[in-house]
Design a protein around this motif. Structure first.
Motif, PDB file in Angstrom:
ATOM      1  N   GLU A 234      56.482  59.273  18.730  1.00  0.00           N
ATOM      2  CA  GLU A 234      57.120  59.921  19.876  1.00  0.00           C
ATOM      3  C   GLU A 234      56.199  59.926  21.084  1.00  0.00           C
ATOM      4  N   GLN A 235      54.928  60.248  20.875  1.00  0.00           N
ATOM      5  CA  GLN A 235      53.976  60.301  21.978  1.00  0.00           C
ATOM      6  C   GLN A 235      53.733  58.915  22.573  1.00  0.00           C
ATOM      7  N   LYS A 236      53.699  57.911  21.696  1.00  0.00           N
ATOM      8  CA  LYS A 236      53.500  56.540  22.170  1.00  0.00           C
ATOM      9  C   LYS A 236      54.666  56.110  23.059  1.00  0.00           C
ATOM     10  N   LYS A 237      55.886  56.496  22.652  1.00  0.00           N
ATOM     11  CA  LYS A 237      57.067  56.158  23.449  1.00  0.00           C
ATOM     12  C   LYS A 237      57.019  56.839  24.815  1.00  0.00           C
ATOM     13  N   VAL A 238      56.624  58.118  24.832  1.00  0.00           N
ATOM     14  CA  VAL A 238      56.516  58.855  26.094  1.00  0.00           C
ATOM     15  C   VAL A 238      55.434  58.244  26.978  1.00  0.00           C
ATOM     16  N   ASN A 239      54.326  57.853  26.393  1.00  0.00           N
ATOM     17  CA  ASN A 239      53.244  57.227  27.167  1.00  0.00           C
ATOM     18  C   ASN A 239      53.722  55.954  27.838  1.00  0.00           C
ATOM     19  N   THR A 240      54.557  55.189  27.130  1.00  0.00           N
ATOM     20  CA  THR A 240      55.115  53.956  27.700  1.00  0.00           C
ATOM     21  C   THR A 240      56.048  54.282  28.861  1.00  0.00           C
ATOM     22  N   ILE A 241      56.868  55.318  28.696  1.00  0.00           N
ATOM     23  CA  ILE A 241      57.761  55.759  29.762  1.00  0.00           C
ATOM     24  C   ILE A 241      56.973  56.151  31.008  1.00  0.00           C
ATOM     25  N   ILE A 242      55.947  56.957  30.812  1.00  0.00           N
ATOM     26  CA  ILE A 242      55.134  57.424  31.939  1.00  0.00           C
ATOM     27  C   ILE A 242      54.444  56.258  32.632  1.00  0.00           C
ATOM     28  N   GLU A 243      53.962  55.303  31.847  1.00  0.00           N
ATOM     29  CA  GLU A 243      53.309  54.121  32.429  1.00  0.00           C
ATOM     30  C   GLU A 243      54.288  53.332  33.285  1.00  0.00           C
ATOM     31  N   GLN A 244      55.510  53.194  32.800  1.00  0.00           N
ATOM     32  CA  GLN A 244      56.524  52.444  33.553  1.00  0.00           C
ATOM     33  C   GLN A 244      56.885  53.141  34.864  1.00  0.00           C
ATOM     34  N   VAL A 245      57.015  54.453  34.832  1.00  0.00           N
ATOM     35  CA  VAL A 245      57.528  55.200  35.979  1.00  0.00           C
ATOM     36  C   VAL A 245      56.452  55.467  37.028  1.00  0.00           C
ATOM     37  N   TYR A 246      55.243  55.788  36.583  1.00  0.00           N
ATOM     38  CA  TYR A 246      54.253  56.339  37.509  1.00  0.00           C
ATOM     39  C   TYR A 246      53.228  55.334  38.033  1.00  0.00           C
ATOM     40  N   GLN A 247      53.422  54.074  37.796  1.00  0.00           N
ATOM     41  CA  GLN A 247      52.516  53.105  38.396  1.00  0.00           C
ATOM     42  C   GLN A 247      52.891  52.878  39.856  1.00  0.00           C
ATOM     43  N   GLY A 248      51.888  52.665  40.714  1.00  0.00           N
ATOM     44  CA  GLY A 248      52.178  52.401  42.123  1.00  0.00           C
ATOM     45  C   GLY A 248      52.947  53.526  42.771  1.00  0.00           C
ATOM     46  N   SER A 249      54.039  53.184  43.460  1.00  0.00           N
ATOM     47  CA  SER A 249      54.931  54.180  44.050  1.00  0.00           C
ATOM     48  C   SER A 249      56.014  54.523  43.028  1.00  0.00           C
ATOM     49  N   PRO A 250      55.932  55.690  42.386  1.00  0.00           N
ATOM     50  CA  PRO A 250      56.891  56.015  41.321  1.00  0.00           C
ATOM     51  C   PRO A 250      58.341  55.905  41.758  1.00  0.00           C
ATOM     52  N   LEU A 251      58.652  56.341  42.957  1.00  0.00           N
ATOM     53  CA  LEU A 251      60.038  56.337  43.419  1.00  0.00           C
ATOM     54  C   LEU A 251      60.602  54.924  43.485  1.00  0.00           C
ATOM     55  N   VAL A 252      59.761  53.981  43.884  1.00  0.00           N
ATOM     56  CA  VAL A 252      60.200  52.583  43.952  1.00  0.00           C
ATOM     57  C   VAL A 252      60.569  52.091  42.556  1.00  0.00           C
ATOM     58  N   HIS A 253      59.735  52.410  41.577  1.00  0.00           N
ATOM     59  CA  HIS A 253      59.997  51.976  40.199  1.00  0.00           C
ATOM     60  C   HIS A 253      61.231  52.661  39.630  1.00  0.00           C
ATOM     61  N   VAL A 254      61.381  53.954  39.908  1.00  0.00           N
ATOM     62  CA  VAL A 254      62.542  54.691  39.413  1.00  0.00           C
ATOM     63  C   VAL A 254      63.832  54.070  39.942  1.00  0.00           C
ATOM     64  N   LYS A 255      63.870  53.788  41.233  1.00  0.00           N
ATOM     65  CA  LYS A 255      65.088  53.218  41.812  1.00  0.00           C
ATOM     66  C   LYS A 255      65.376  51.827  41.258  1.00  0.00           C
ATOM     67  N   GLU A 256      64.336  51.045  41.066  1.00  0.00           N
ATOM     68  CA  GLU A 256      64.526  49.710  40.525  1.00  0.00           C
ATOM     69  C   GLU A 256      65.126  49.781  39.117  1.00  0.00           C
ATOM     70  N   MET A 257      64.637  50.713  38.300  1.00  0.00           N
ATOM     71  CA  MET A 257      65.147  50.846  36.936  1.00  0.00           C
ATOM     72  C   MET A 257      66.581  51.389  36.924  1.00  0.00           C
ATOM     73  N   ILE A 258      66.893  52.273  37.868  1.00  0.00           N
ATOM     74  CA  ILE A 258      68.274  52.770  37.983  1.00  0.00           C
ATOM     75  C   ILE A 258      69.199  51.625  38.390  1.00  0.00           C
ATOM     76  N   ASN A 259      68.767  50.812  39.349  1.00  0.00           N
ATOM     77  CA  ASN A 259      69.564  49.656  39.769  1.00  0.00           C
ATOM     78  C   ASN A 259      69.832  48.718  38.594  1.00  0.00           C
ATOM     79  N   GLN A 260      68.824  48.539  37.740  1.00  0.00           N
ATOM     80  CA  GLN A 260      68.963  47.644  36.590  1.00  0.00           C
ATOM     81  C   GLN A 260      69.979  48.173  35.579  1.00  0.00           C
ATOM     82  N   LYS A 261      70.237  49.475  35.600  1.00  0.00           N
ATOM     83  CA  LYS A 261      71.254  50.052  34.721  1.00  0.00           C
ATOM     84  C   LYS A 261      72.667  49.822  35.253  1.00  0.00           C
ATOM     85  N   GLY A 262      72.769  49.244  36.453  1.00  0.00           N
ATOM     86  CA  GLY A 262      74.074  48.963  37.034  1.00  0.00           C
ATOM     87  C   GLY A 262      74.547  50.014  38.017  1.00  0.00           C
TER      88      GLY A 262
END
Length: 282
Positions: A234-262
């Motif tokens: 569980e912790q490893k999965k959360v660490n991966t999530i945090i790494e994906q979201v919080y690199q660089g400008s988090p908001l940019v990554h969040v929006k990109e991932m939301i766009n990818q969901k359609g």
């Protein structure tokens, strides 16, 4: 009173010309609702609050109030802040007679009011909104740091139910010694250092990663809060999530991932998004 211990701070949608994309914003909130999220924060954080004009905030509010299923079944918190107090007051008046559950009250960036001026600003807006209020202290972004004494004083004000503290997390322990209320809550902003923040006394979460992984983030926070065992997997999965979201400008990554969901939430307002996204390393 705001009942939910977990809410998702949702980004605002924009088209390519940086104009407001309200339908994309509403669609994303509906997606979170269908995923079981019971509370969202709109126009309150994620770095976009002060890029929105008063007219744009009122436009989002009006559309949101018109979404009967969402407004009736979700605890919706609306961000209220402005460089100009009069504009924050106008927004508070608009919120007053709606089913919005509460407000997140931020402080004006750059102009650095005194503590006394900030207290008057706070009370004025609360008195106009008549909504449960979370104070939002984020000195890194605004240049203004609401003092411990001011927070304690405002905690005695009707409608003030907590604080989202993005400054010195260690002072939450001091605040708990001075605020003699069991119904005053301490909101962590985002998932970074969340375990440490809970140990310091934070007991609610304003989630960023929950925009993409609402179920996982809520369950993880619940386990931290109730001192349940978190497995290595569980912790490893959360660490991966945090790494994906919080690199660089988090908001940019969040929006990109939301766009990818359609869900077409679009872009950020520049200068956010000026740099090409780096792909996650894992």
């Amino acid at each position: 009173m705001l009942q939910e211990t977990f809410h998702v701070a949702v980004p605002t949608g924009f088209f390519k010309d940086e104009s407001l994309n309200i339908q994309g914003t509403i669609e994303h909130i509906r997606y979170l609702y269908n995923q079981g999220v019971k509370s969202v924060l709109v126009c309150g954080t994620t770095g976009e609050q002060h890029s929105l004009t008063l007219k744009e905030k009122i436009e989002i509010l009006n559309h949101l109030v018109g979404e009967e299923e969402l407004i009736n079944h979700m605890e919706i918190i609306f961000g209220v802040s402005s460089i100009r107090q009069l504009e924050a007051e106008e927004l508070a008046k608009k919120i007053c007679n709606t089913k919005v559950a509460g407000i997140l009250l931020g402080y004006p960036p750059y102009i650095s009011p005194t503590q006394e001026e900030a207290i008057v600003y706070t009370k004025r807006i609360i008195n106009l909104s008549h909504k449960p209020t979370i104070l939002y202290n984020n000195p890194k972004r605004t240049g203004f740091d609401l003092s411990l004494e001011s927070i304690v004083q405002l905690s005695k004000t009707n409608y003030v139910v907590g604080i989202k503290e993005a400054g010195n997390k260690e002072r939450v322990a001091s605040l708990k010694k001075h605020i003699k209320r069991n119904d005053f809550y301490f909101y962590a902003g985002g998932e970074l250092e969340l375990k440490e923040k809970v140990l310091e006394g934070f007991n609610r979460l304003s989630s960023i990663a929950g925009n993409i992984f609402p179920i996982e983030c809520k369950e993880w926070f619940s386990k931290i809060l109730t001192n349940q065992e978190i497995t290595e997997q569980e912790q490893k999965k959360v660490n991966t999530i945090i790494e994906q979201v919080y690199q660089g400008s988090p908001l940019v990554h969040v929006k990109e991932m939301i766009n990818q969901k359609g869900i077409l939430l679009g872009i950020c307002r520049s200068p956010l998004g000026n740099v090409e996204l780096k792909k996650p390393t894992s």
